[in-house]
Write an enzyme that holds these catalytic residues in place. Structure first.
Site, short mmCIF file in Angstrom:
data_model
loop_
_atom_site.label_atom_id
_atom_site.label_comp_id
_atom_site.label_asym_id
_atom_site.label_seq_id
_atom_site.Cartn_x
_atom_site.Cartn_y
_atom_site.Cartn_z
CB ALA A 20 -0.94 -0.01 1.20
NE ARG A 32 -1.98 -5.32 8.86
CZ ARG A 32 -2.56 -5.81 7.78
NH1 ARG A 32 -2.36 -5.23 6.62
NH2 ARG A 32 -3.34 -6.87 7.86
CD GLN A 98 1.07 -7.08 0.42
OE1 GLN A 98 0.44 -7.54 1.36
NE2 GLN A 98 2.10 -6.27 0.59
CG ASP A 101 -3.78 0.76 -6.44
OD1 ASP A 101 -3.11 0.30 -7.38
OD2 ASP A 101 -3.28 1.10 -5.35
CG HIS A 116 -4.05 -9.63 -2.02
ND1 HIS A 116 -3.31 -8.80 -1.21
CD2 HIS A 116 -3.74 -10.90 -1.62
CE1 HIS A 116 -2.60 -9.51 -0.36
NE2 HIS A 116 -2.84 -10.79 -0.59
CB THR A 185 4.55 -4.30 1.73
OG1 THR A 185 3.86 -5.33 2.45
CG2 THR A 185 5.91 -4.80 1.30
CB SER A 186 3.50 -4.01 7.21
OG SER A 186 2.41 -4.83 6.79
CG ASN A 209 8.23 -0.07 4.60
OD1 ASN A 209 7.39 0.18 3.75
ND2 ASN A 209 7.90 -0.42 5.83
CB VAL A 227 7.93 9.81 -3.28
CG1 VAL A 227 8.11 11.06 -4.15
CG2 VAL A 227 6.53 9.27 -3.45
#
Length: 233
Positions: A20, A32, A98, A101, A116, A185-186, A209, A227
């Protein structure tokens, strides 16, 4: 940054594993973080239940309200991360995401596994299978010809299995890579988080991350906004 650039240049096949955090710069909330989807308290049930197959069938109106107001961002545009990943993966690699969108595809990436599924393809009535576009779904969840429930696309809900073809293709891309780049991502959701188990022992690993994540620390970790990182490529 210089080490990451060198790894990208030397790599024969780069596989990006994204979550995400790649889409938050495009205005899509993550799950999260402290301001993420899973921290909101507007609904009576936790988000994991709201986005479950059980809730879709038992409480279709609640499921629809939650999904439309929290998951759909049709006007969102790909950001620099999506664009650079598309450029690199189209040349020598792939993306396993994951995210639901479709922004990787909108950015022009050709070798994408939507692990997903996504919210925009194969929106259909559970009773008769008739197809609808997302614009109809955002207004209504009922197919009035047969009173069937309409479900949002190929998205994998809690309580459903991942499409075996997506798993197979994702594993193939991970095995093939000599450079794996984990971004935004976590890495807490399985089976996605288990994909690294299929990596070649010779593959290099880069993790980009904002927060530290619990995976192999022998790779290159860049604790920065993605970014900033991809703007420098």
């Amino acid at each position: 940054m210089s080490e990451f650039k060198d790894l990208l240049k030397a790599a024969k096949f780069v596989t990006f594993l994204t979550g995400a955090g790649v889409s938050t710069p495009s205005g899509i909330p993550d799950y999260r973080s402290k301001n993420g989807l899973y921290k909101r308290e507007k609904y009576d049930f936790p988000p994991e239940y709201m986005l479950s197959h059980e809730n879709l069938l038992k409480n279709p109106e609640i499921f629809h309200d939650f999904t439309v107001h929290n998951m759909y961002f049709p006007d969102a545009l790909p950001n620099i991360i999506h664009k650079k990943m598309a450029e690199i993966s189209n040349d020598k690699g792939a993306i396993v995401t994951q995210n639901v969108d479709k922004l990787h595809t909108k950015a022009g990436a050709k070798n994408v596994v939507e692990f997903h599924g996504n919210l925009y393809d194969d929106i259909h009535c559970l009773t008769c299978g008739k197809q609808f576009d997302y614009k109809y779904y955002m207004k209504d969840y009922i197919h009035h010809e047969d009173n069937g429930i309409i479900r949002p696309g190929t998205t994998v809900l809690y309580g459903e299995n991942i499409n075996p073809k997506n798993v197979e293709k994702a594993v193939e891309y991970v095995k093939k890579a000599d450079l794996l780049v984990v971004v935004g991502t976590s890495f807490k959701v399985y089976p996605f988080a288990g994909l690294l188990n299929y990596a070649s022992s010779d593959a290099k690993l880069v993790v980009i991350n904002k927060e530290d994540i619990d995976i192999d620390s022998s790779g290159l970790a860049i604790s920065d906004d993605a970014v900033n990182v991809f703007s420098q490529l």
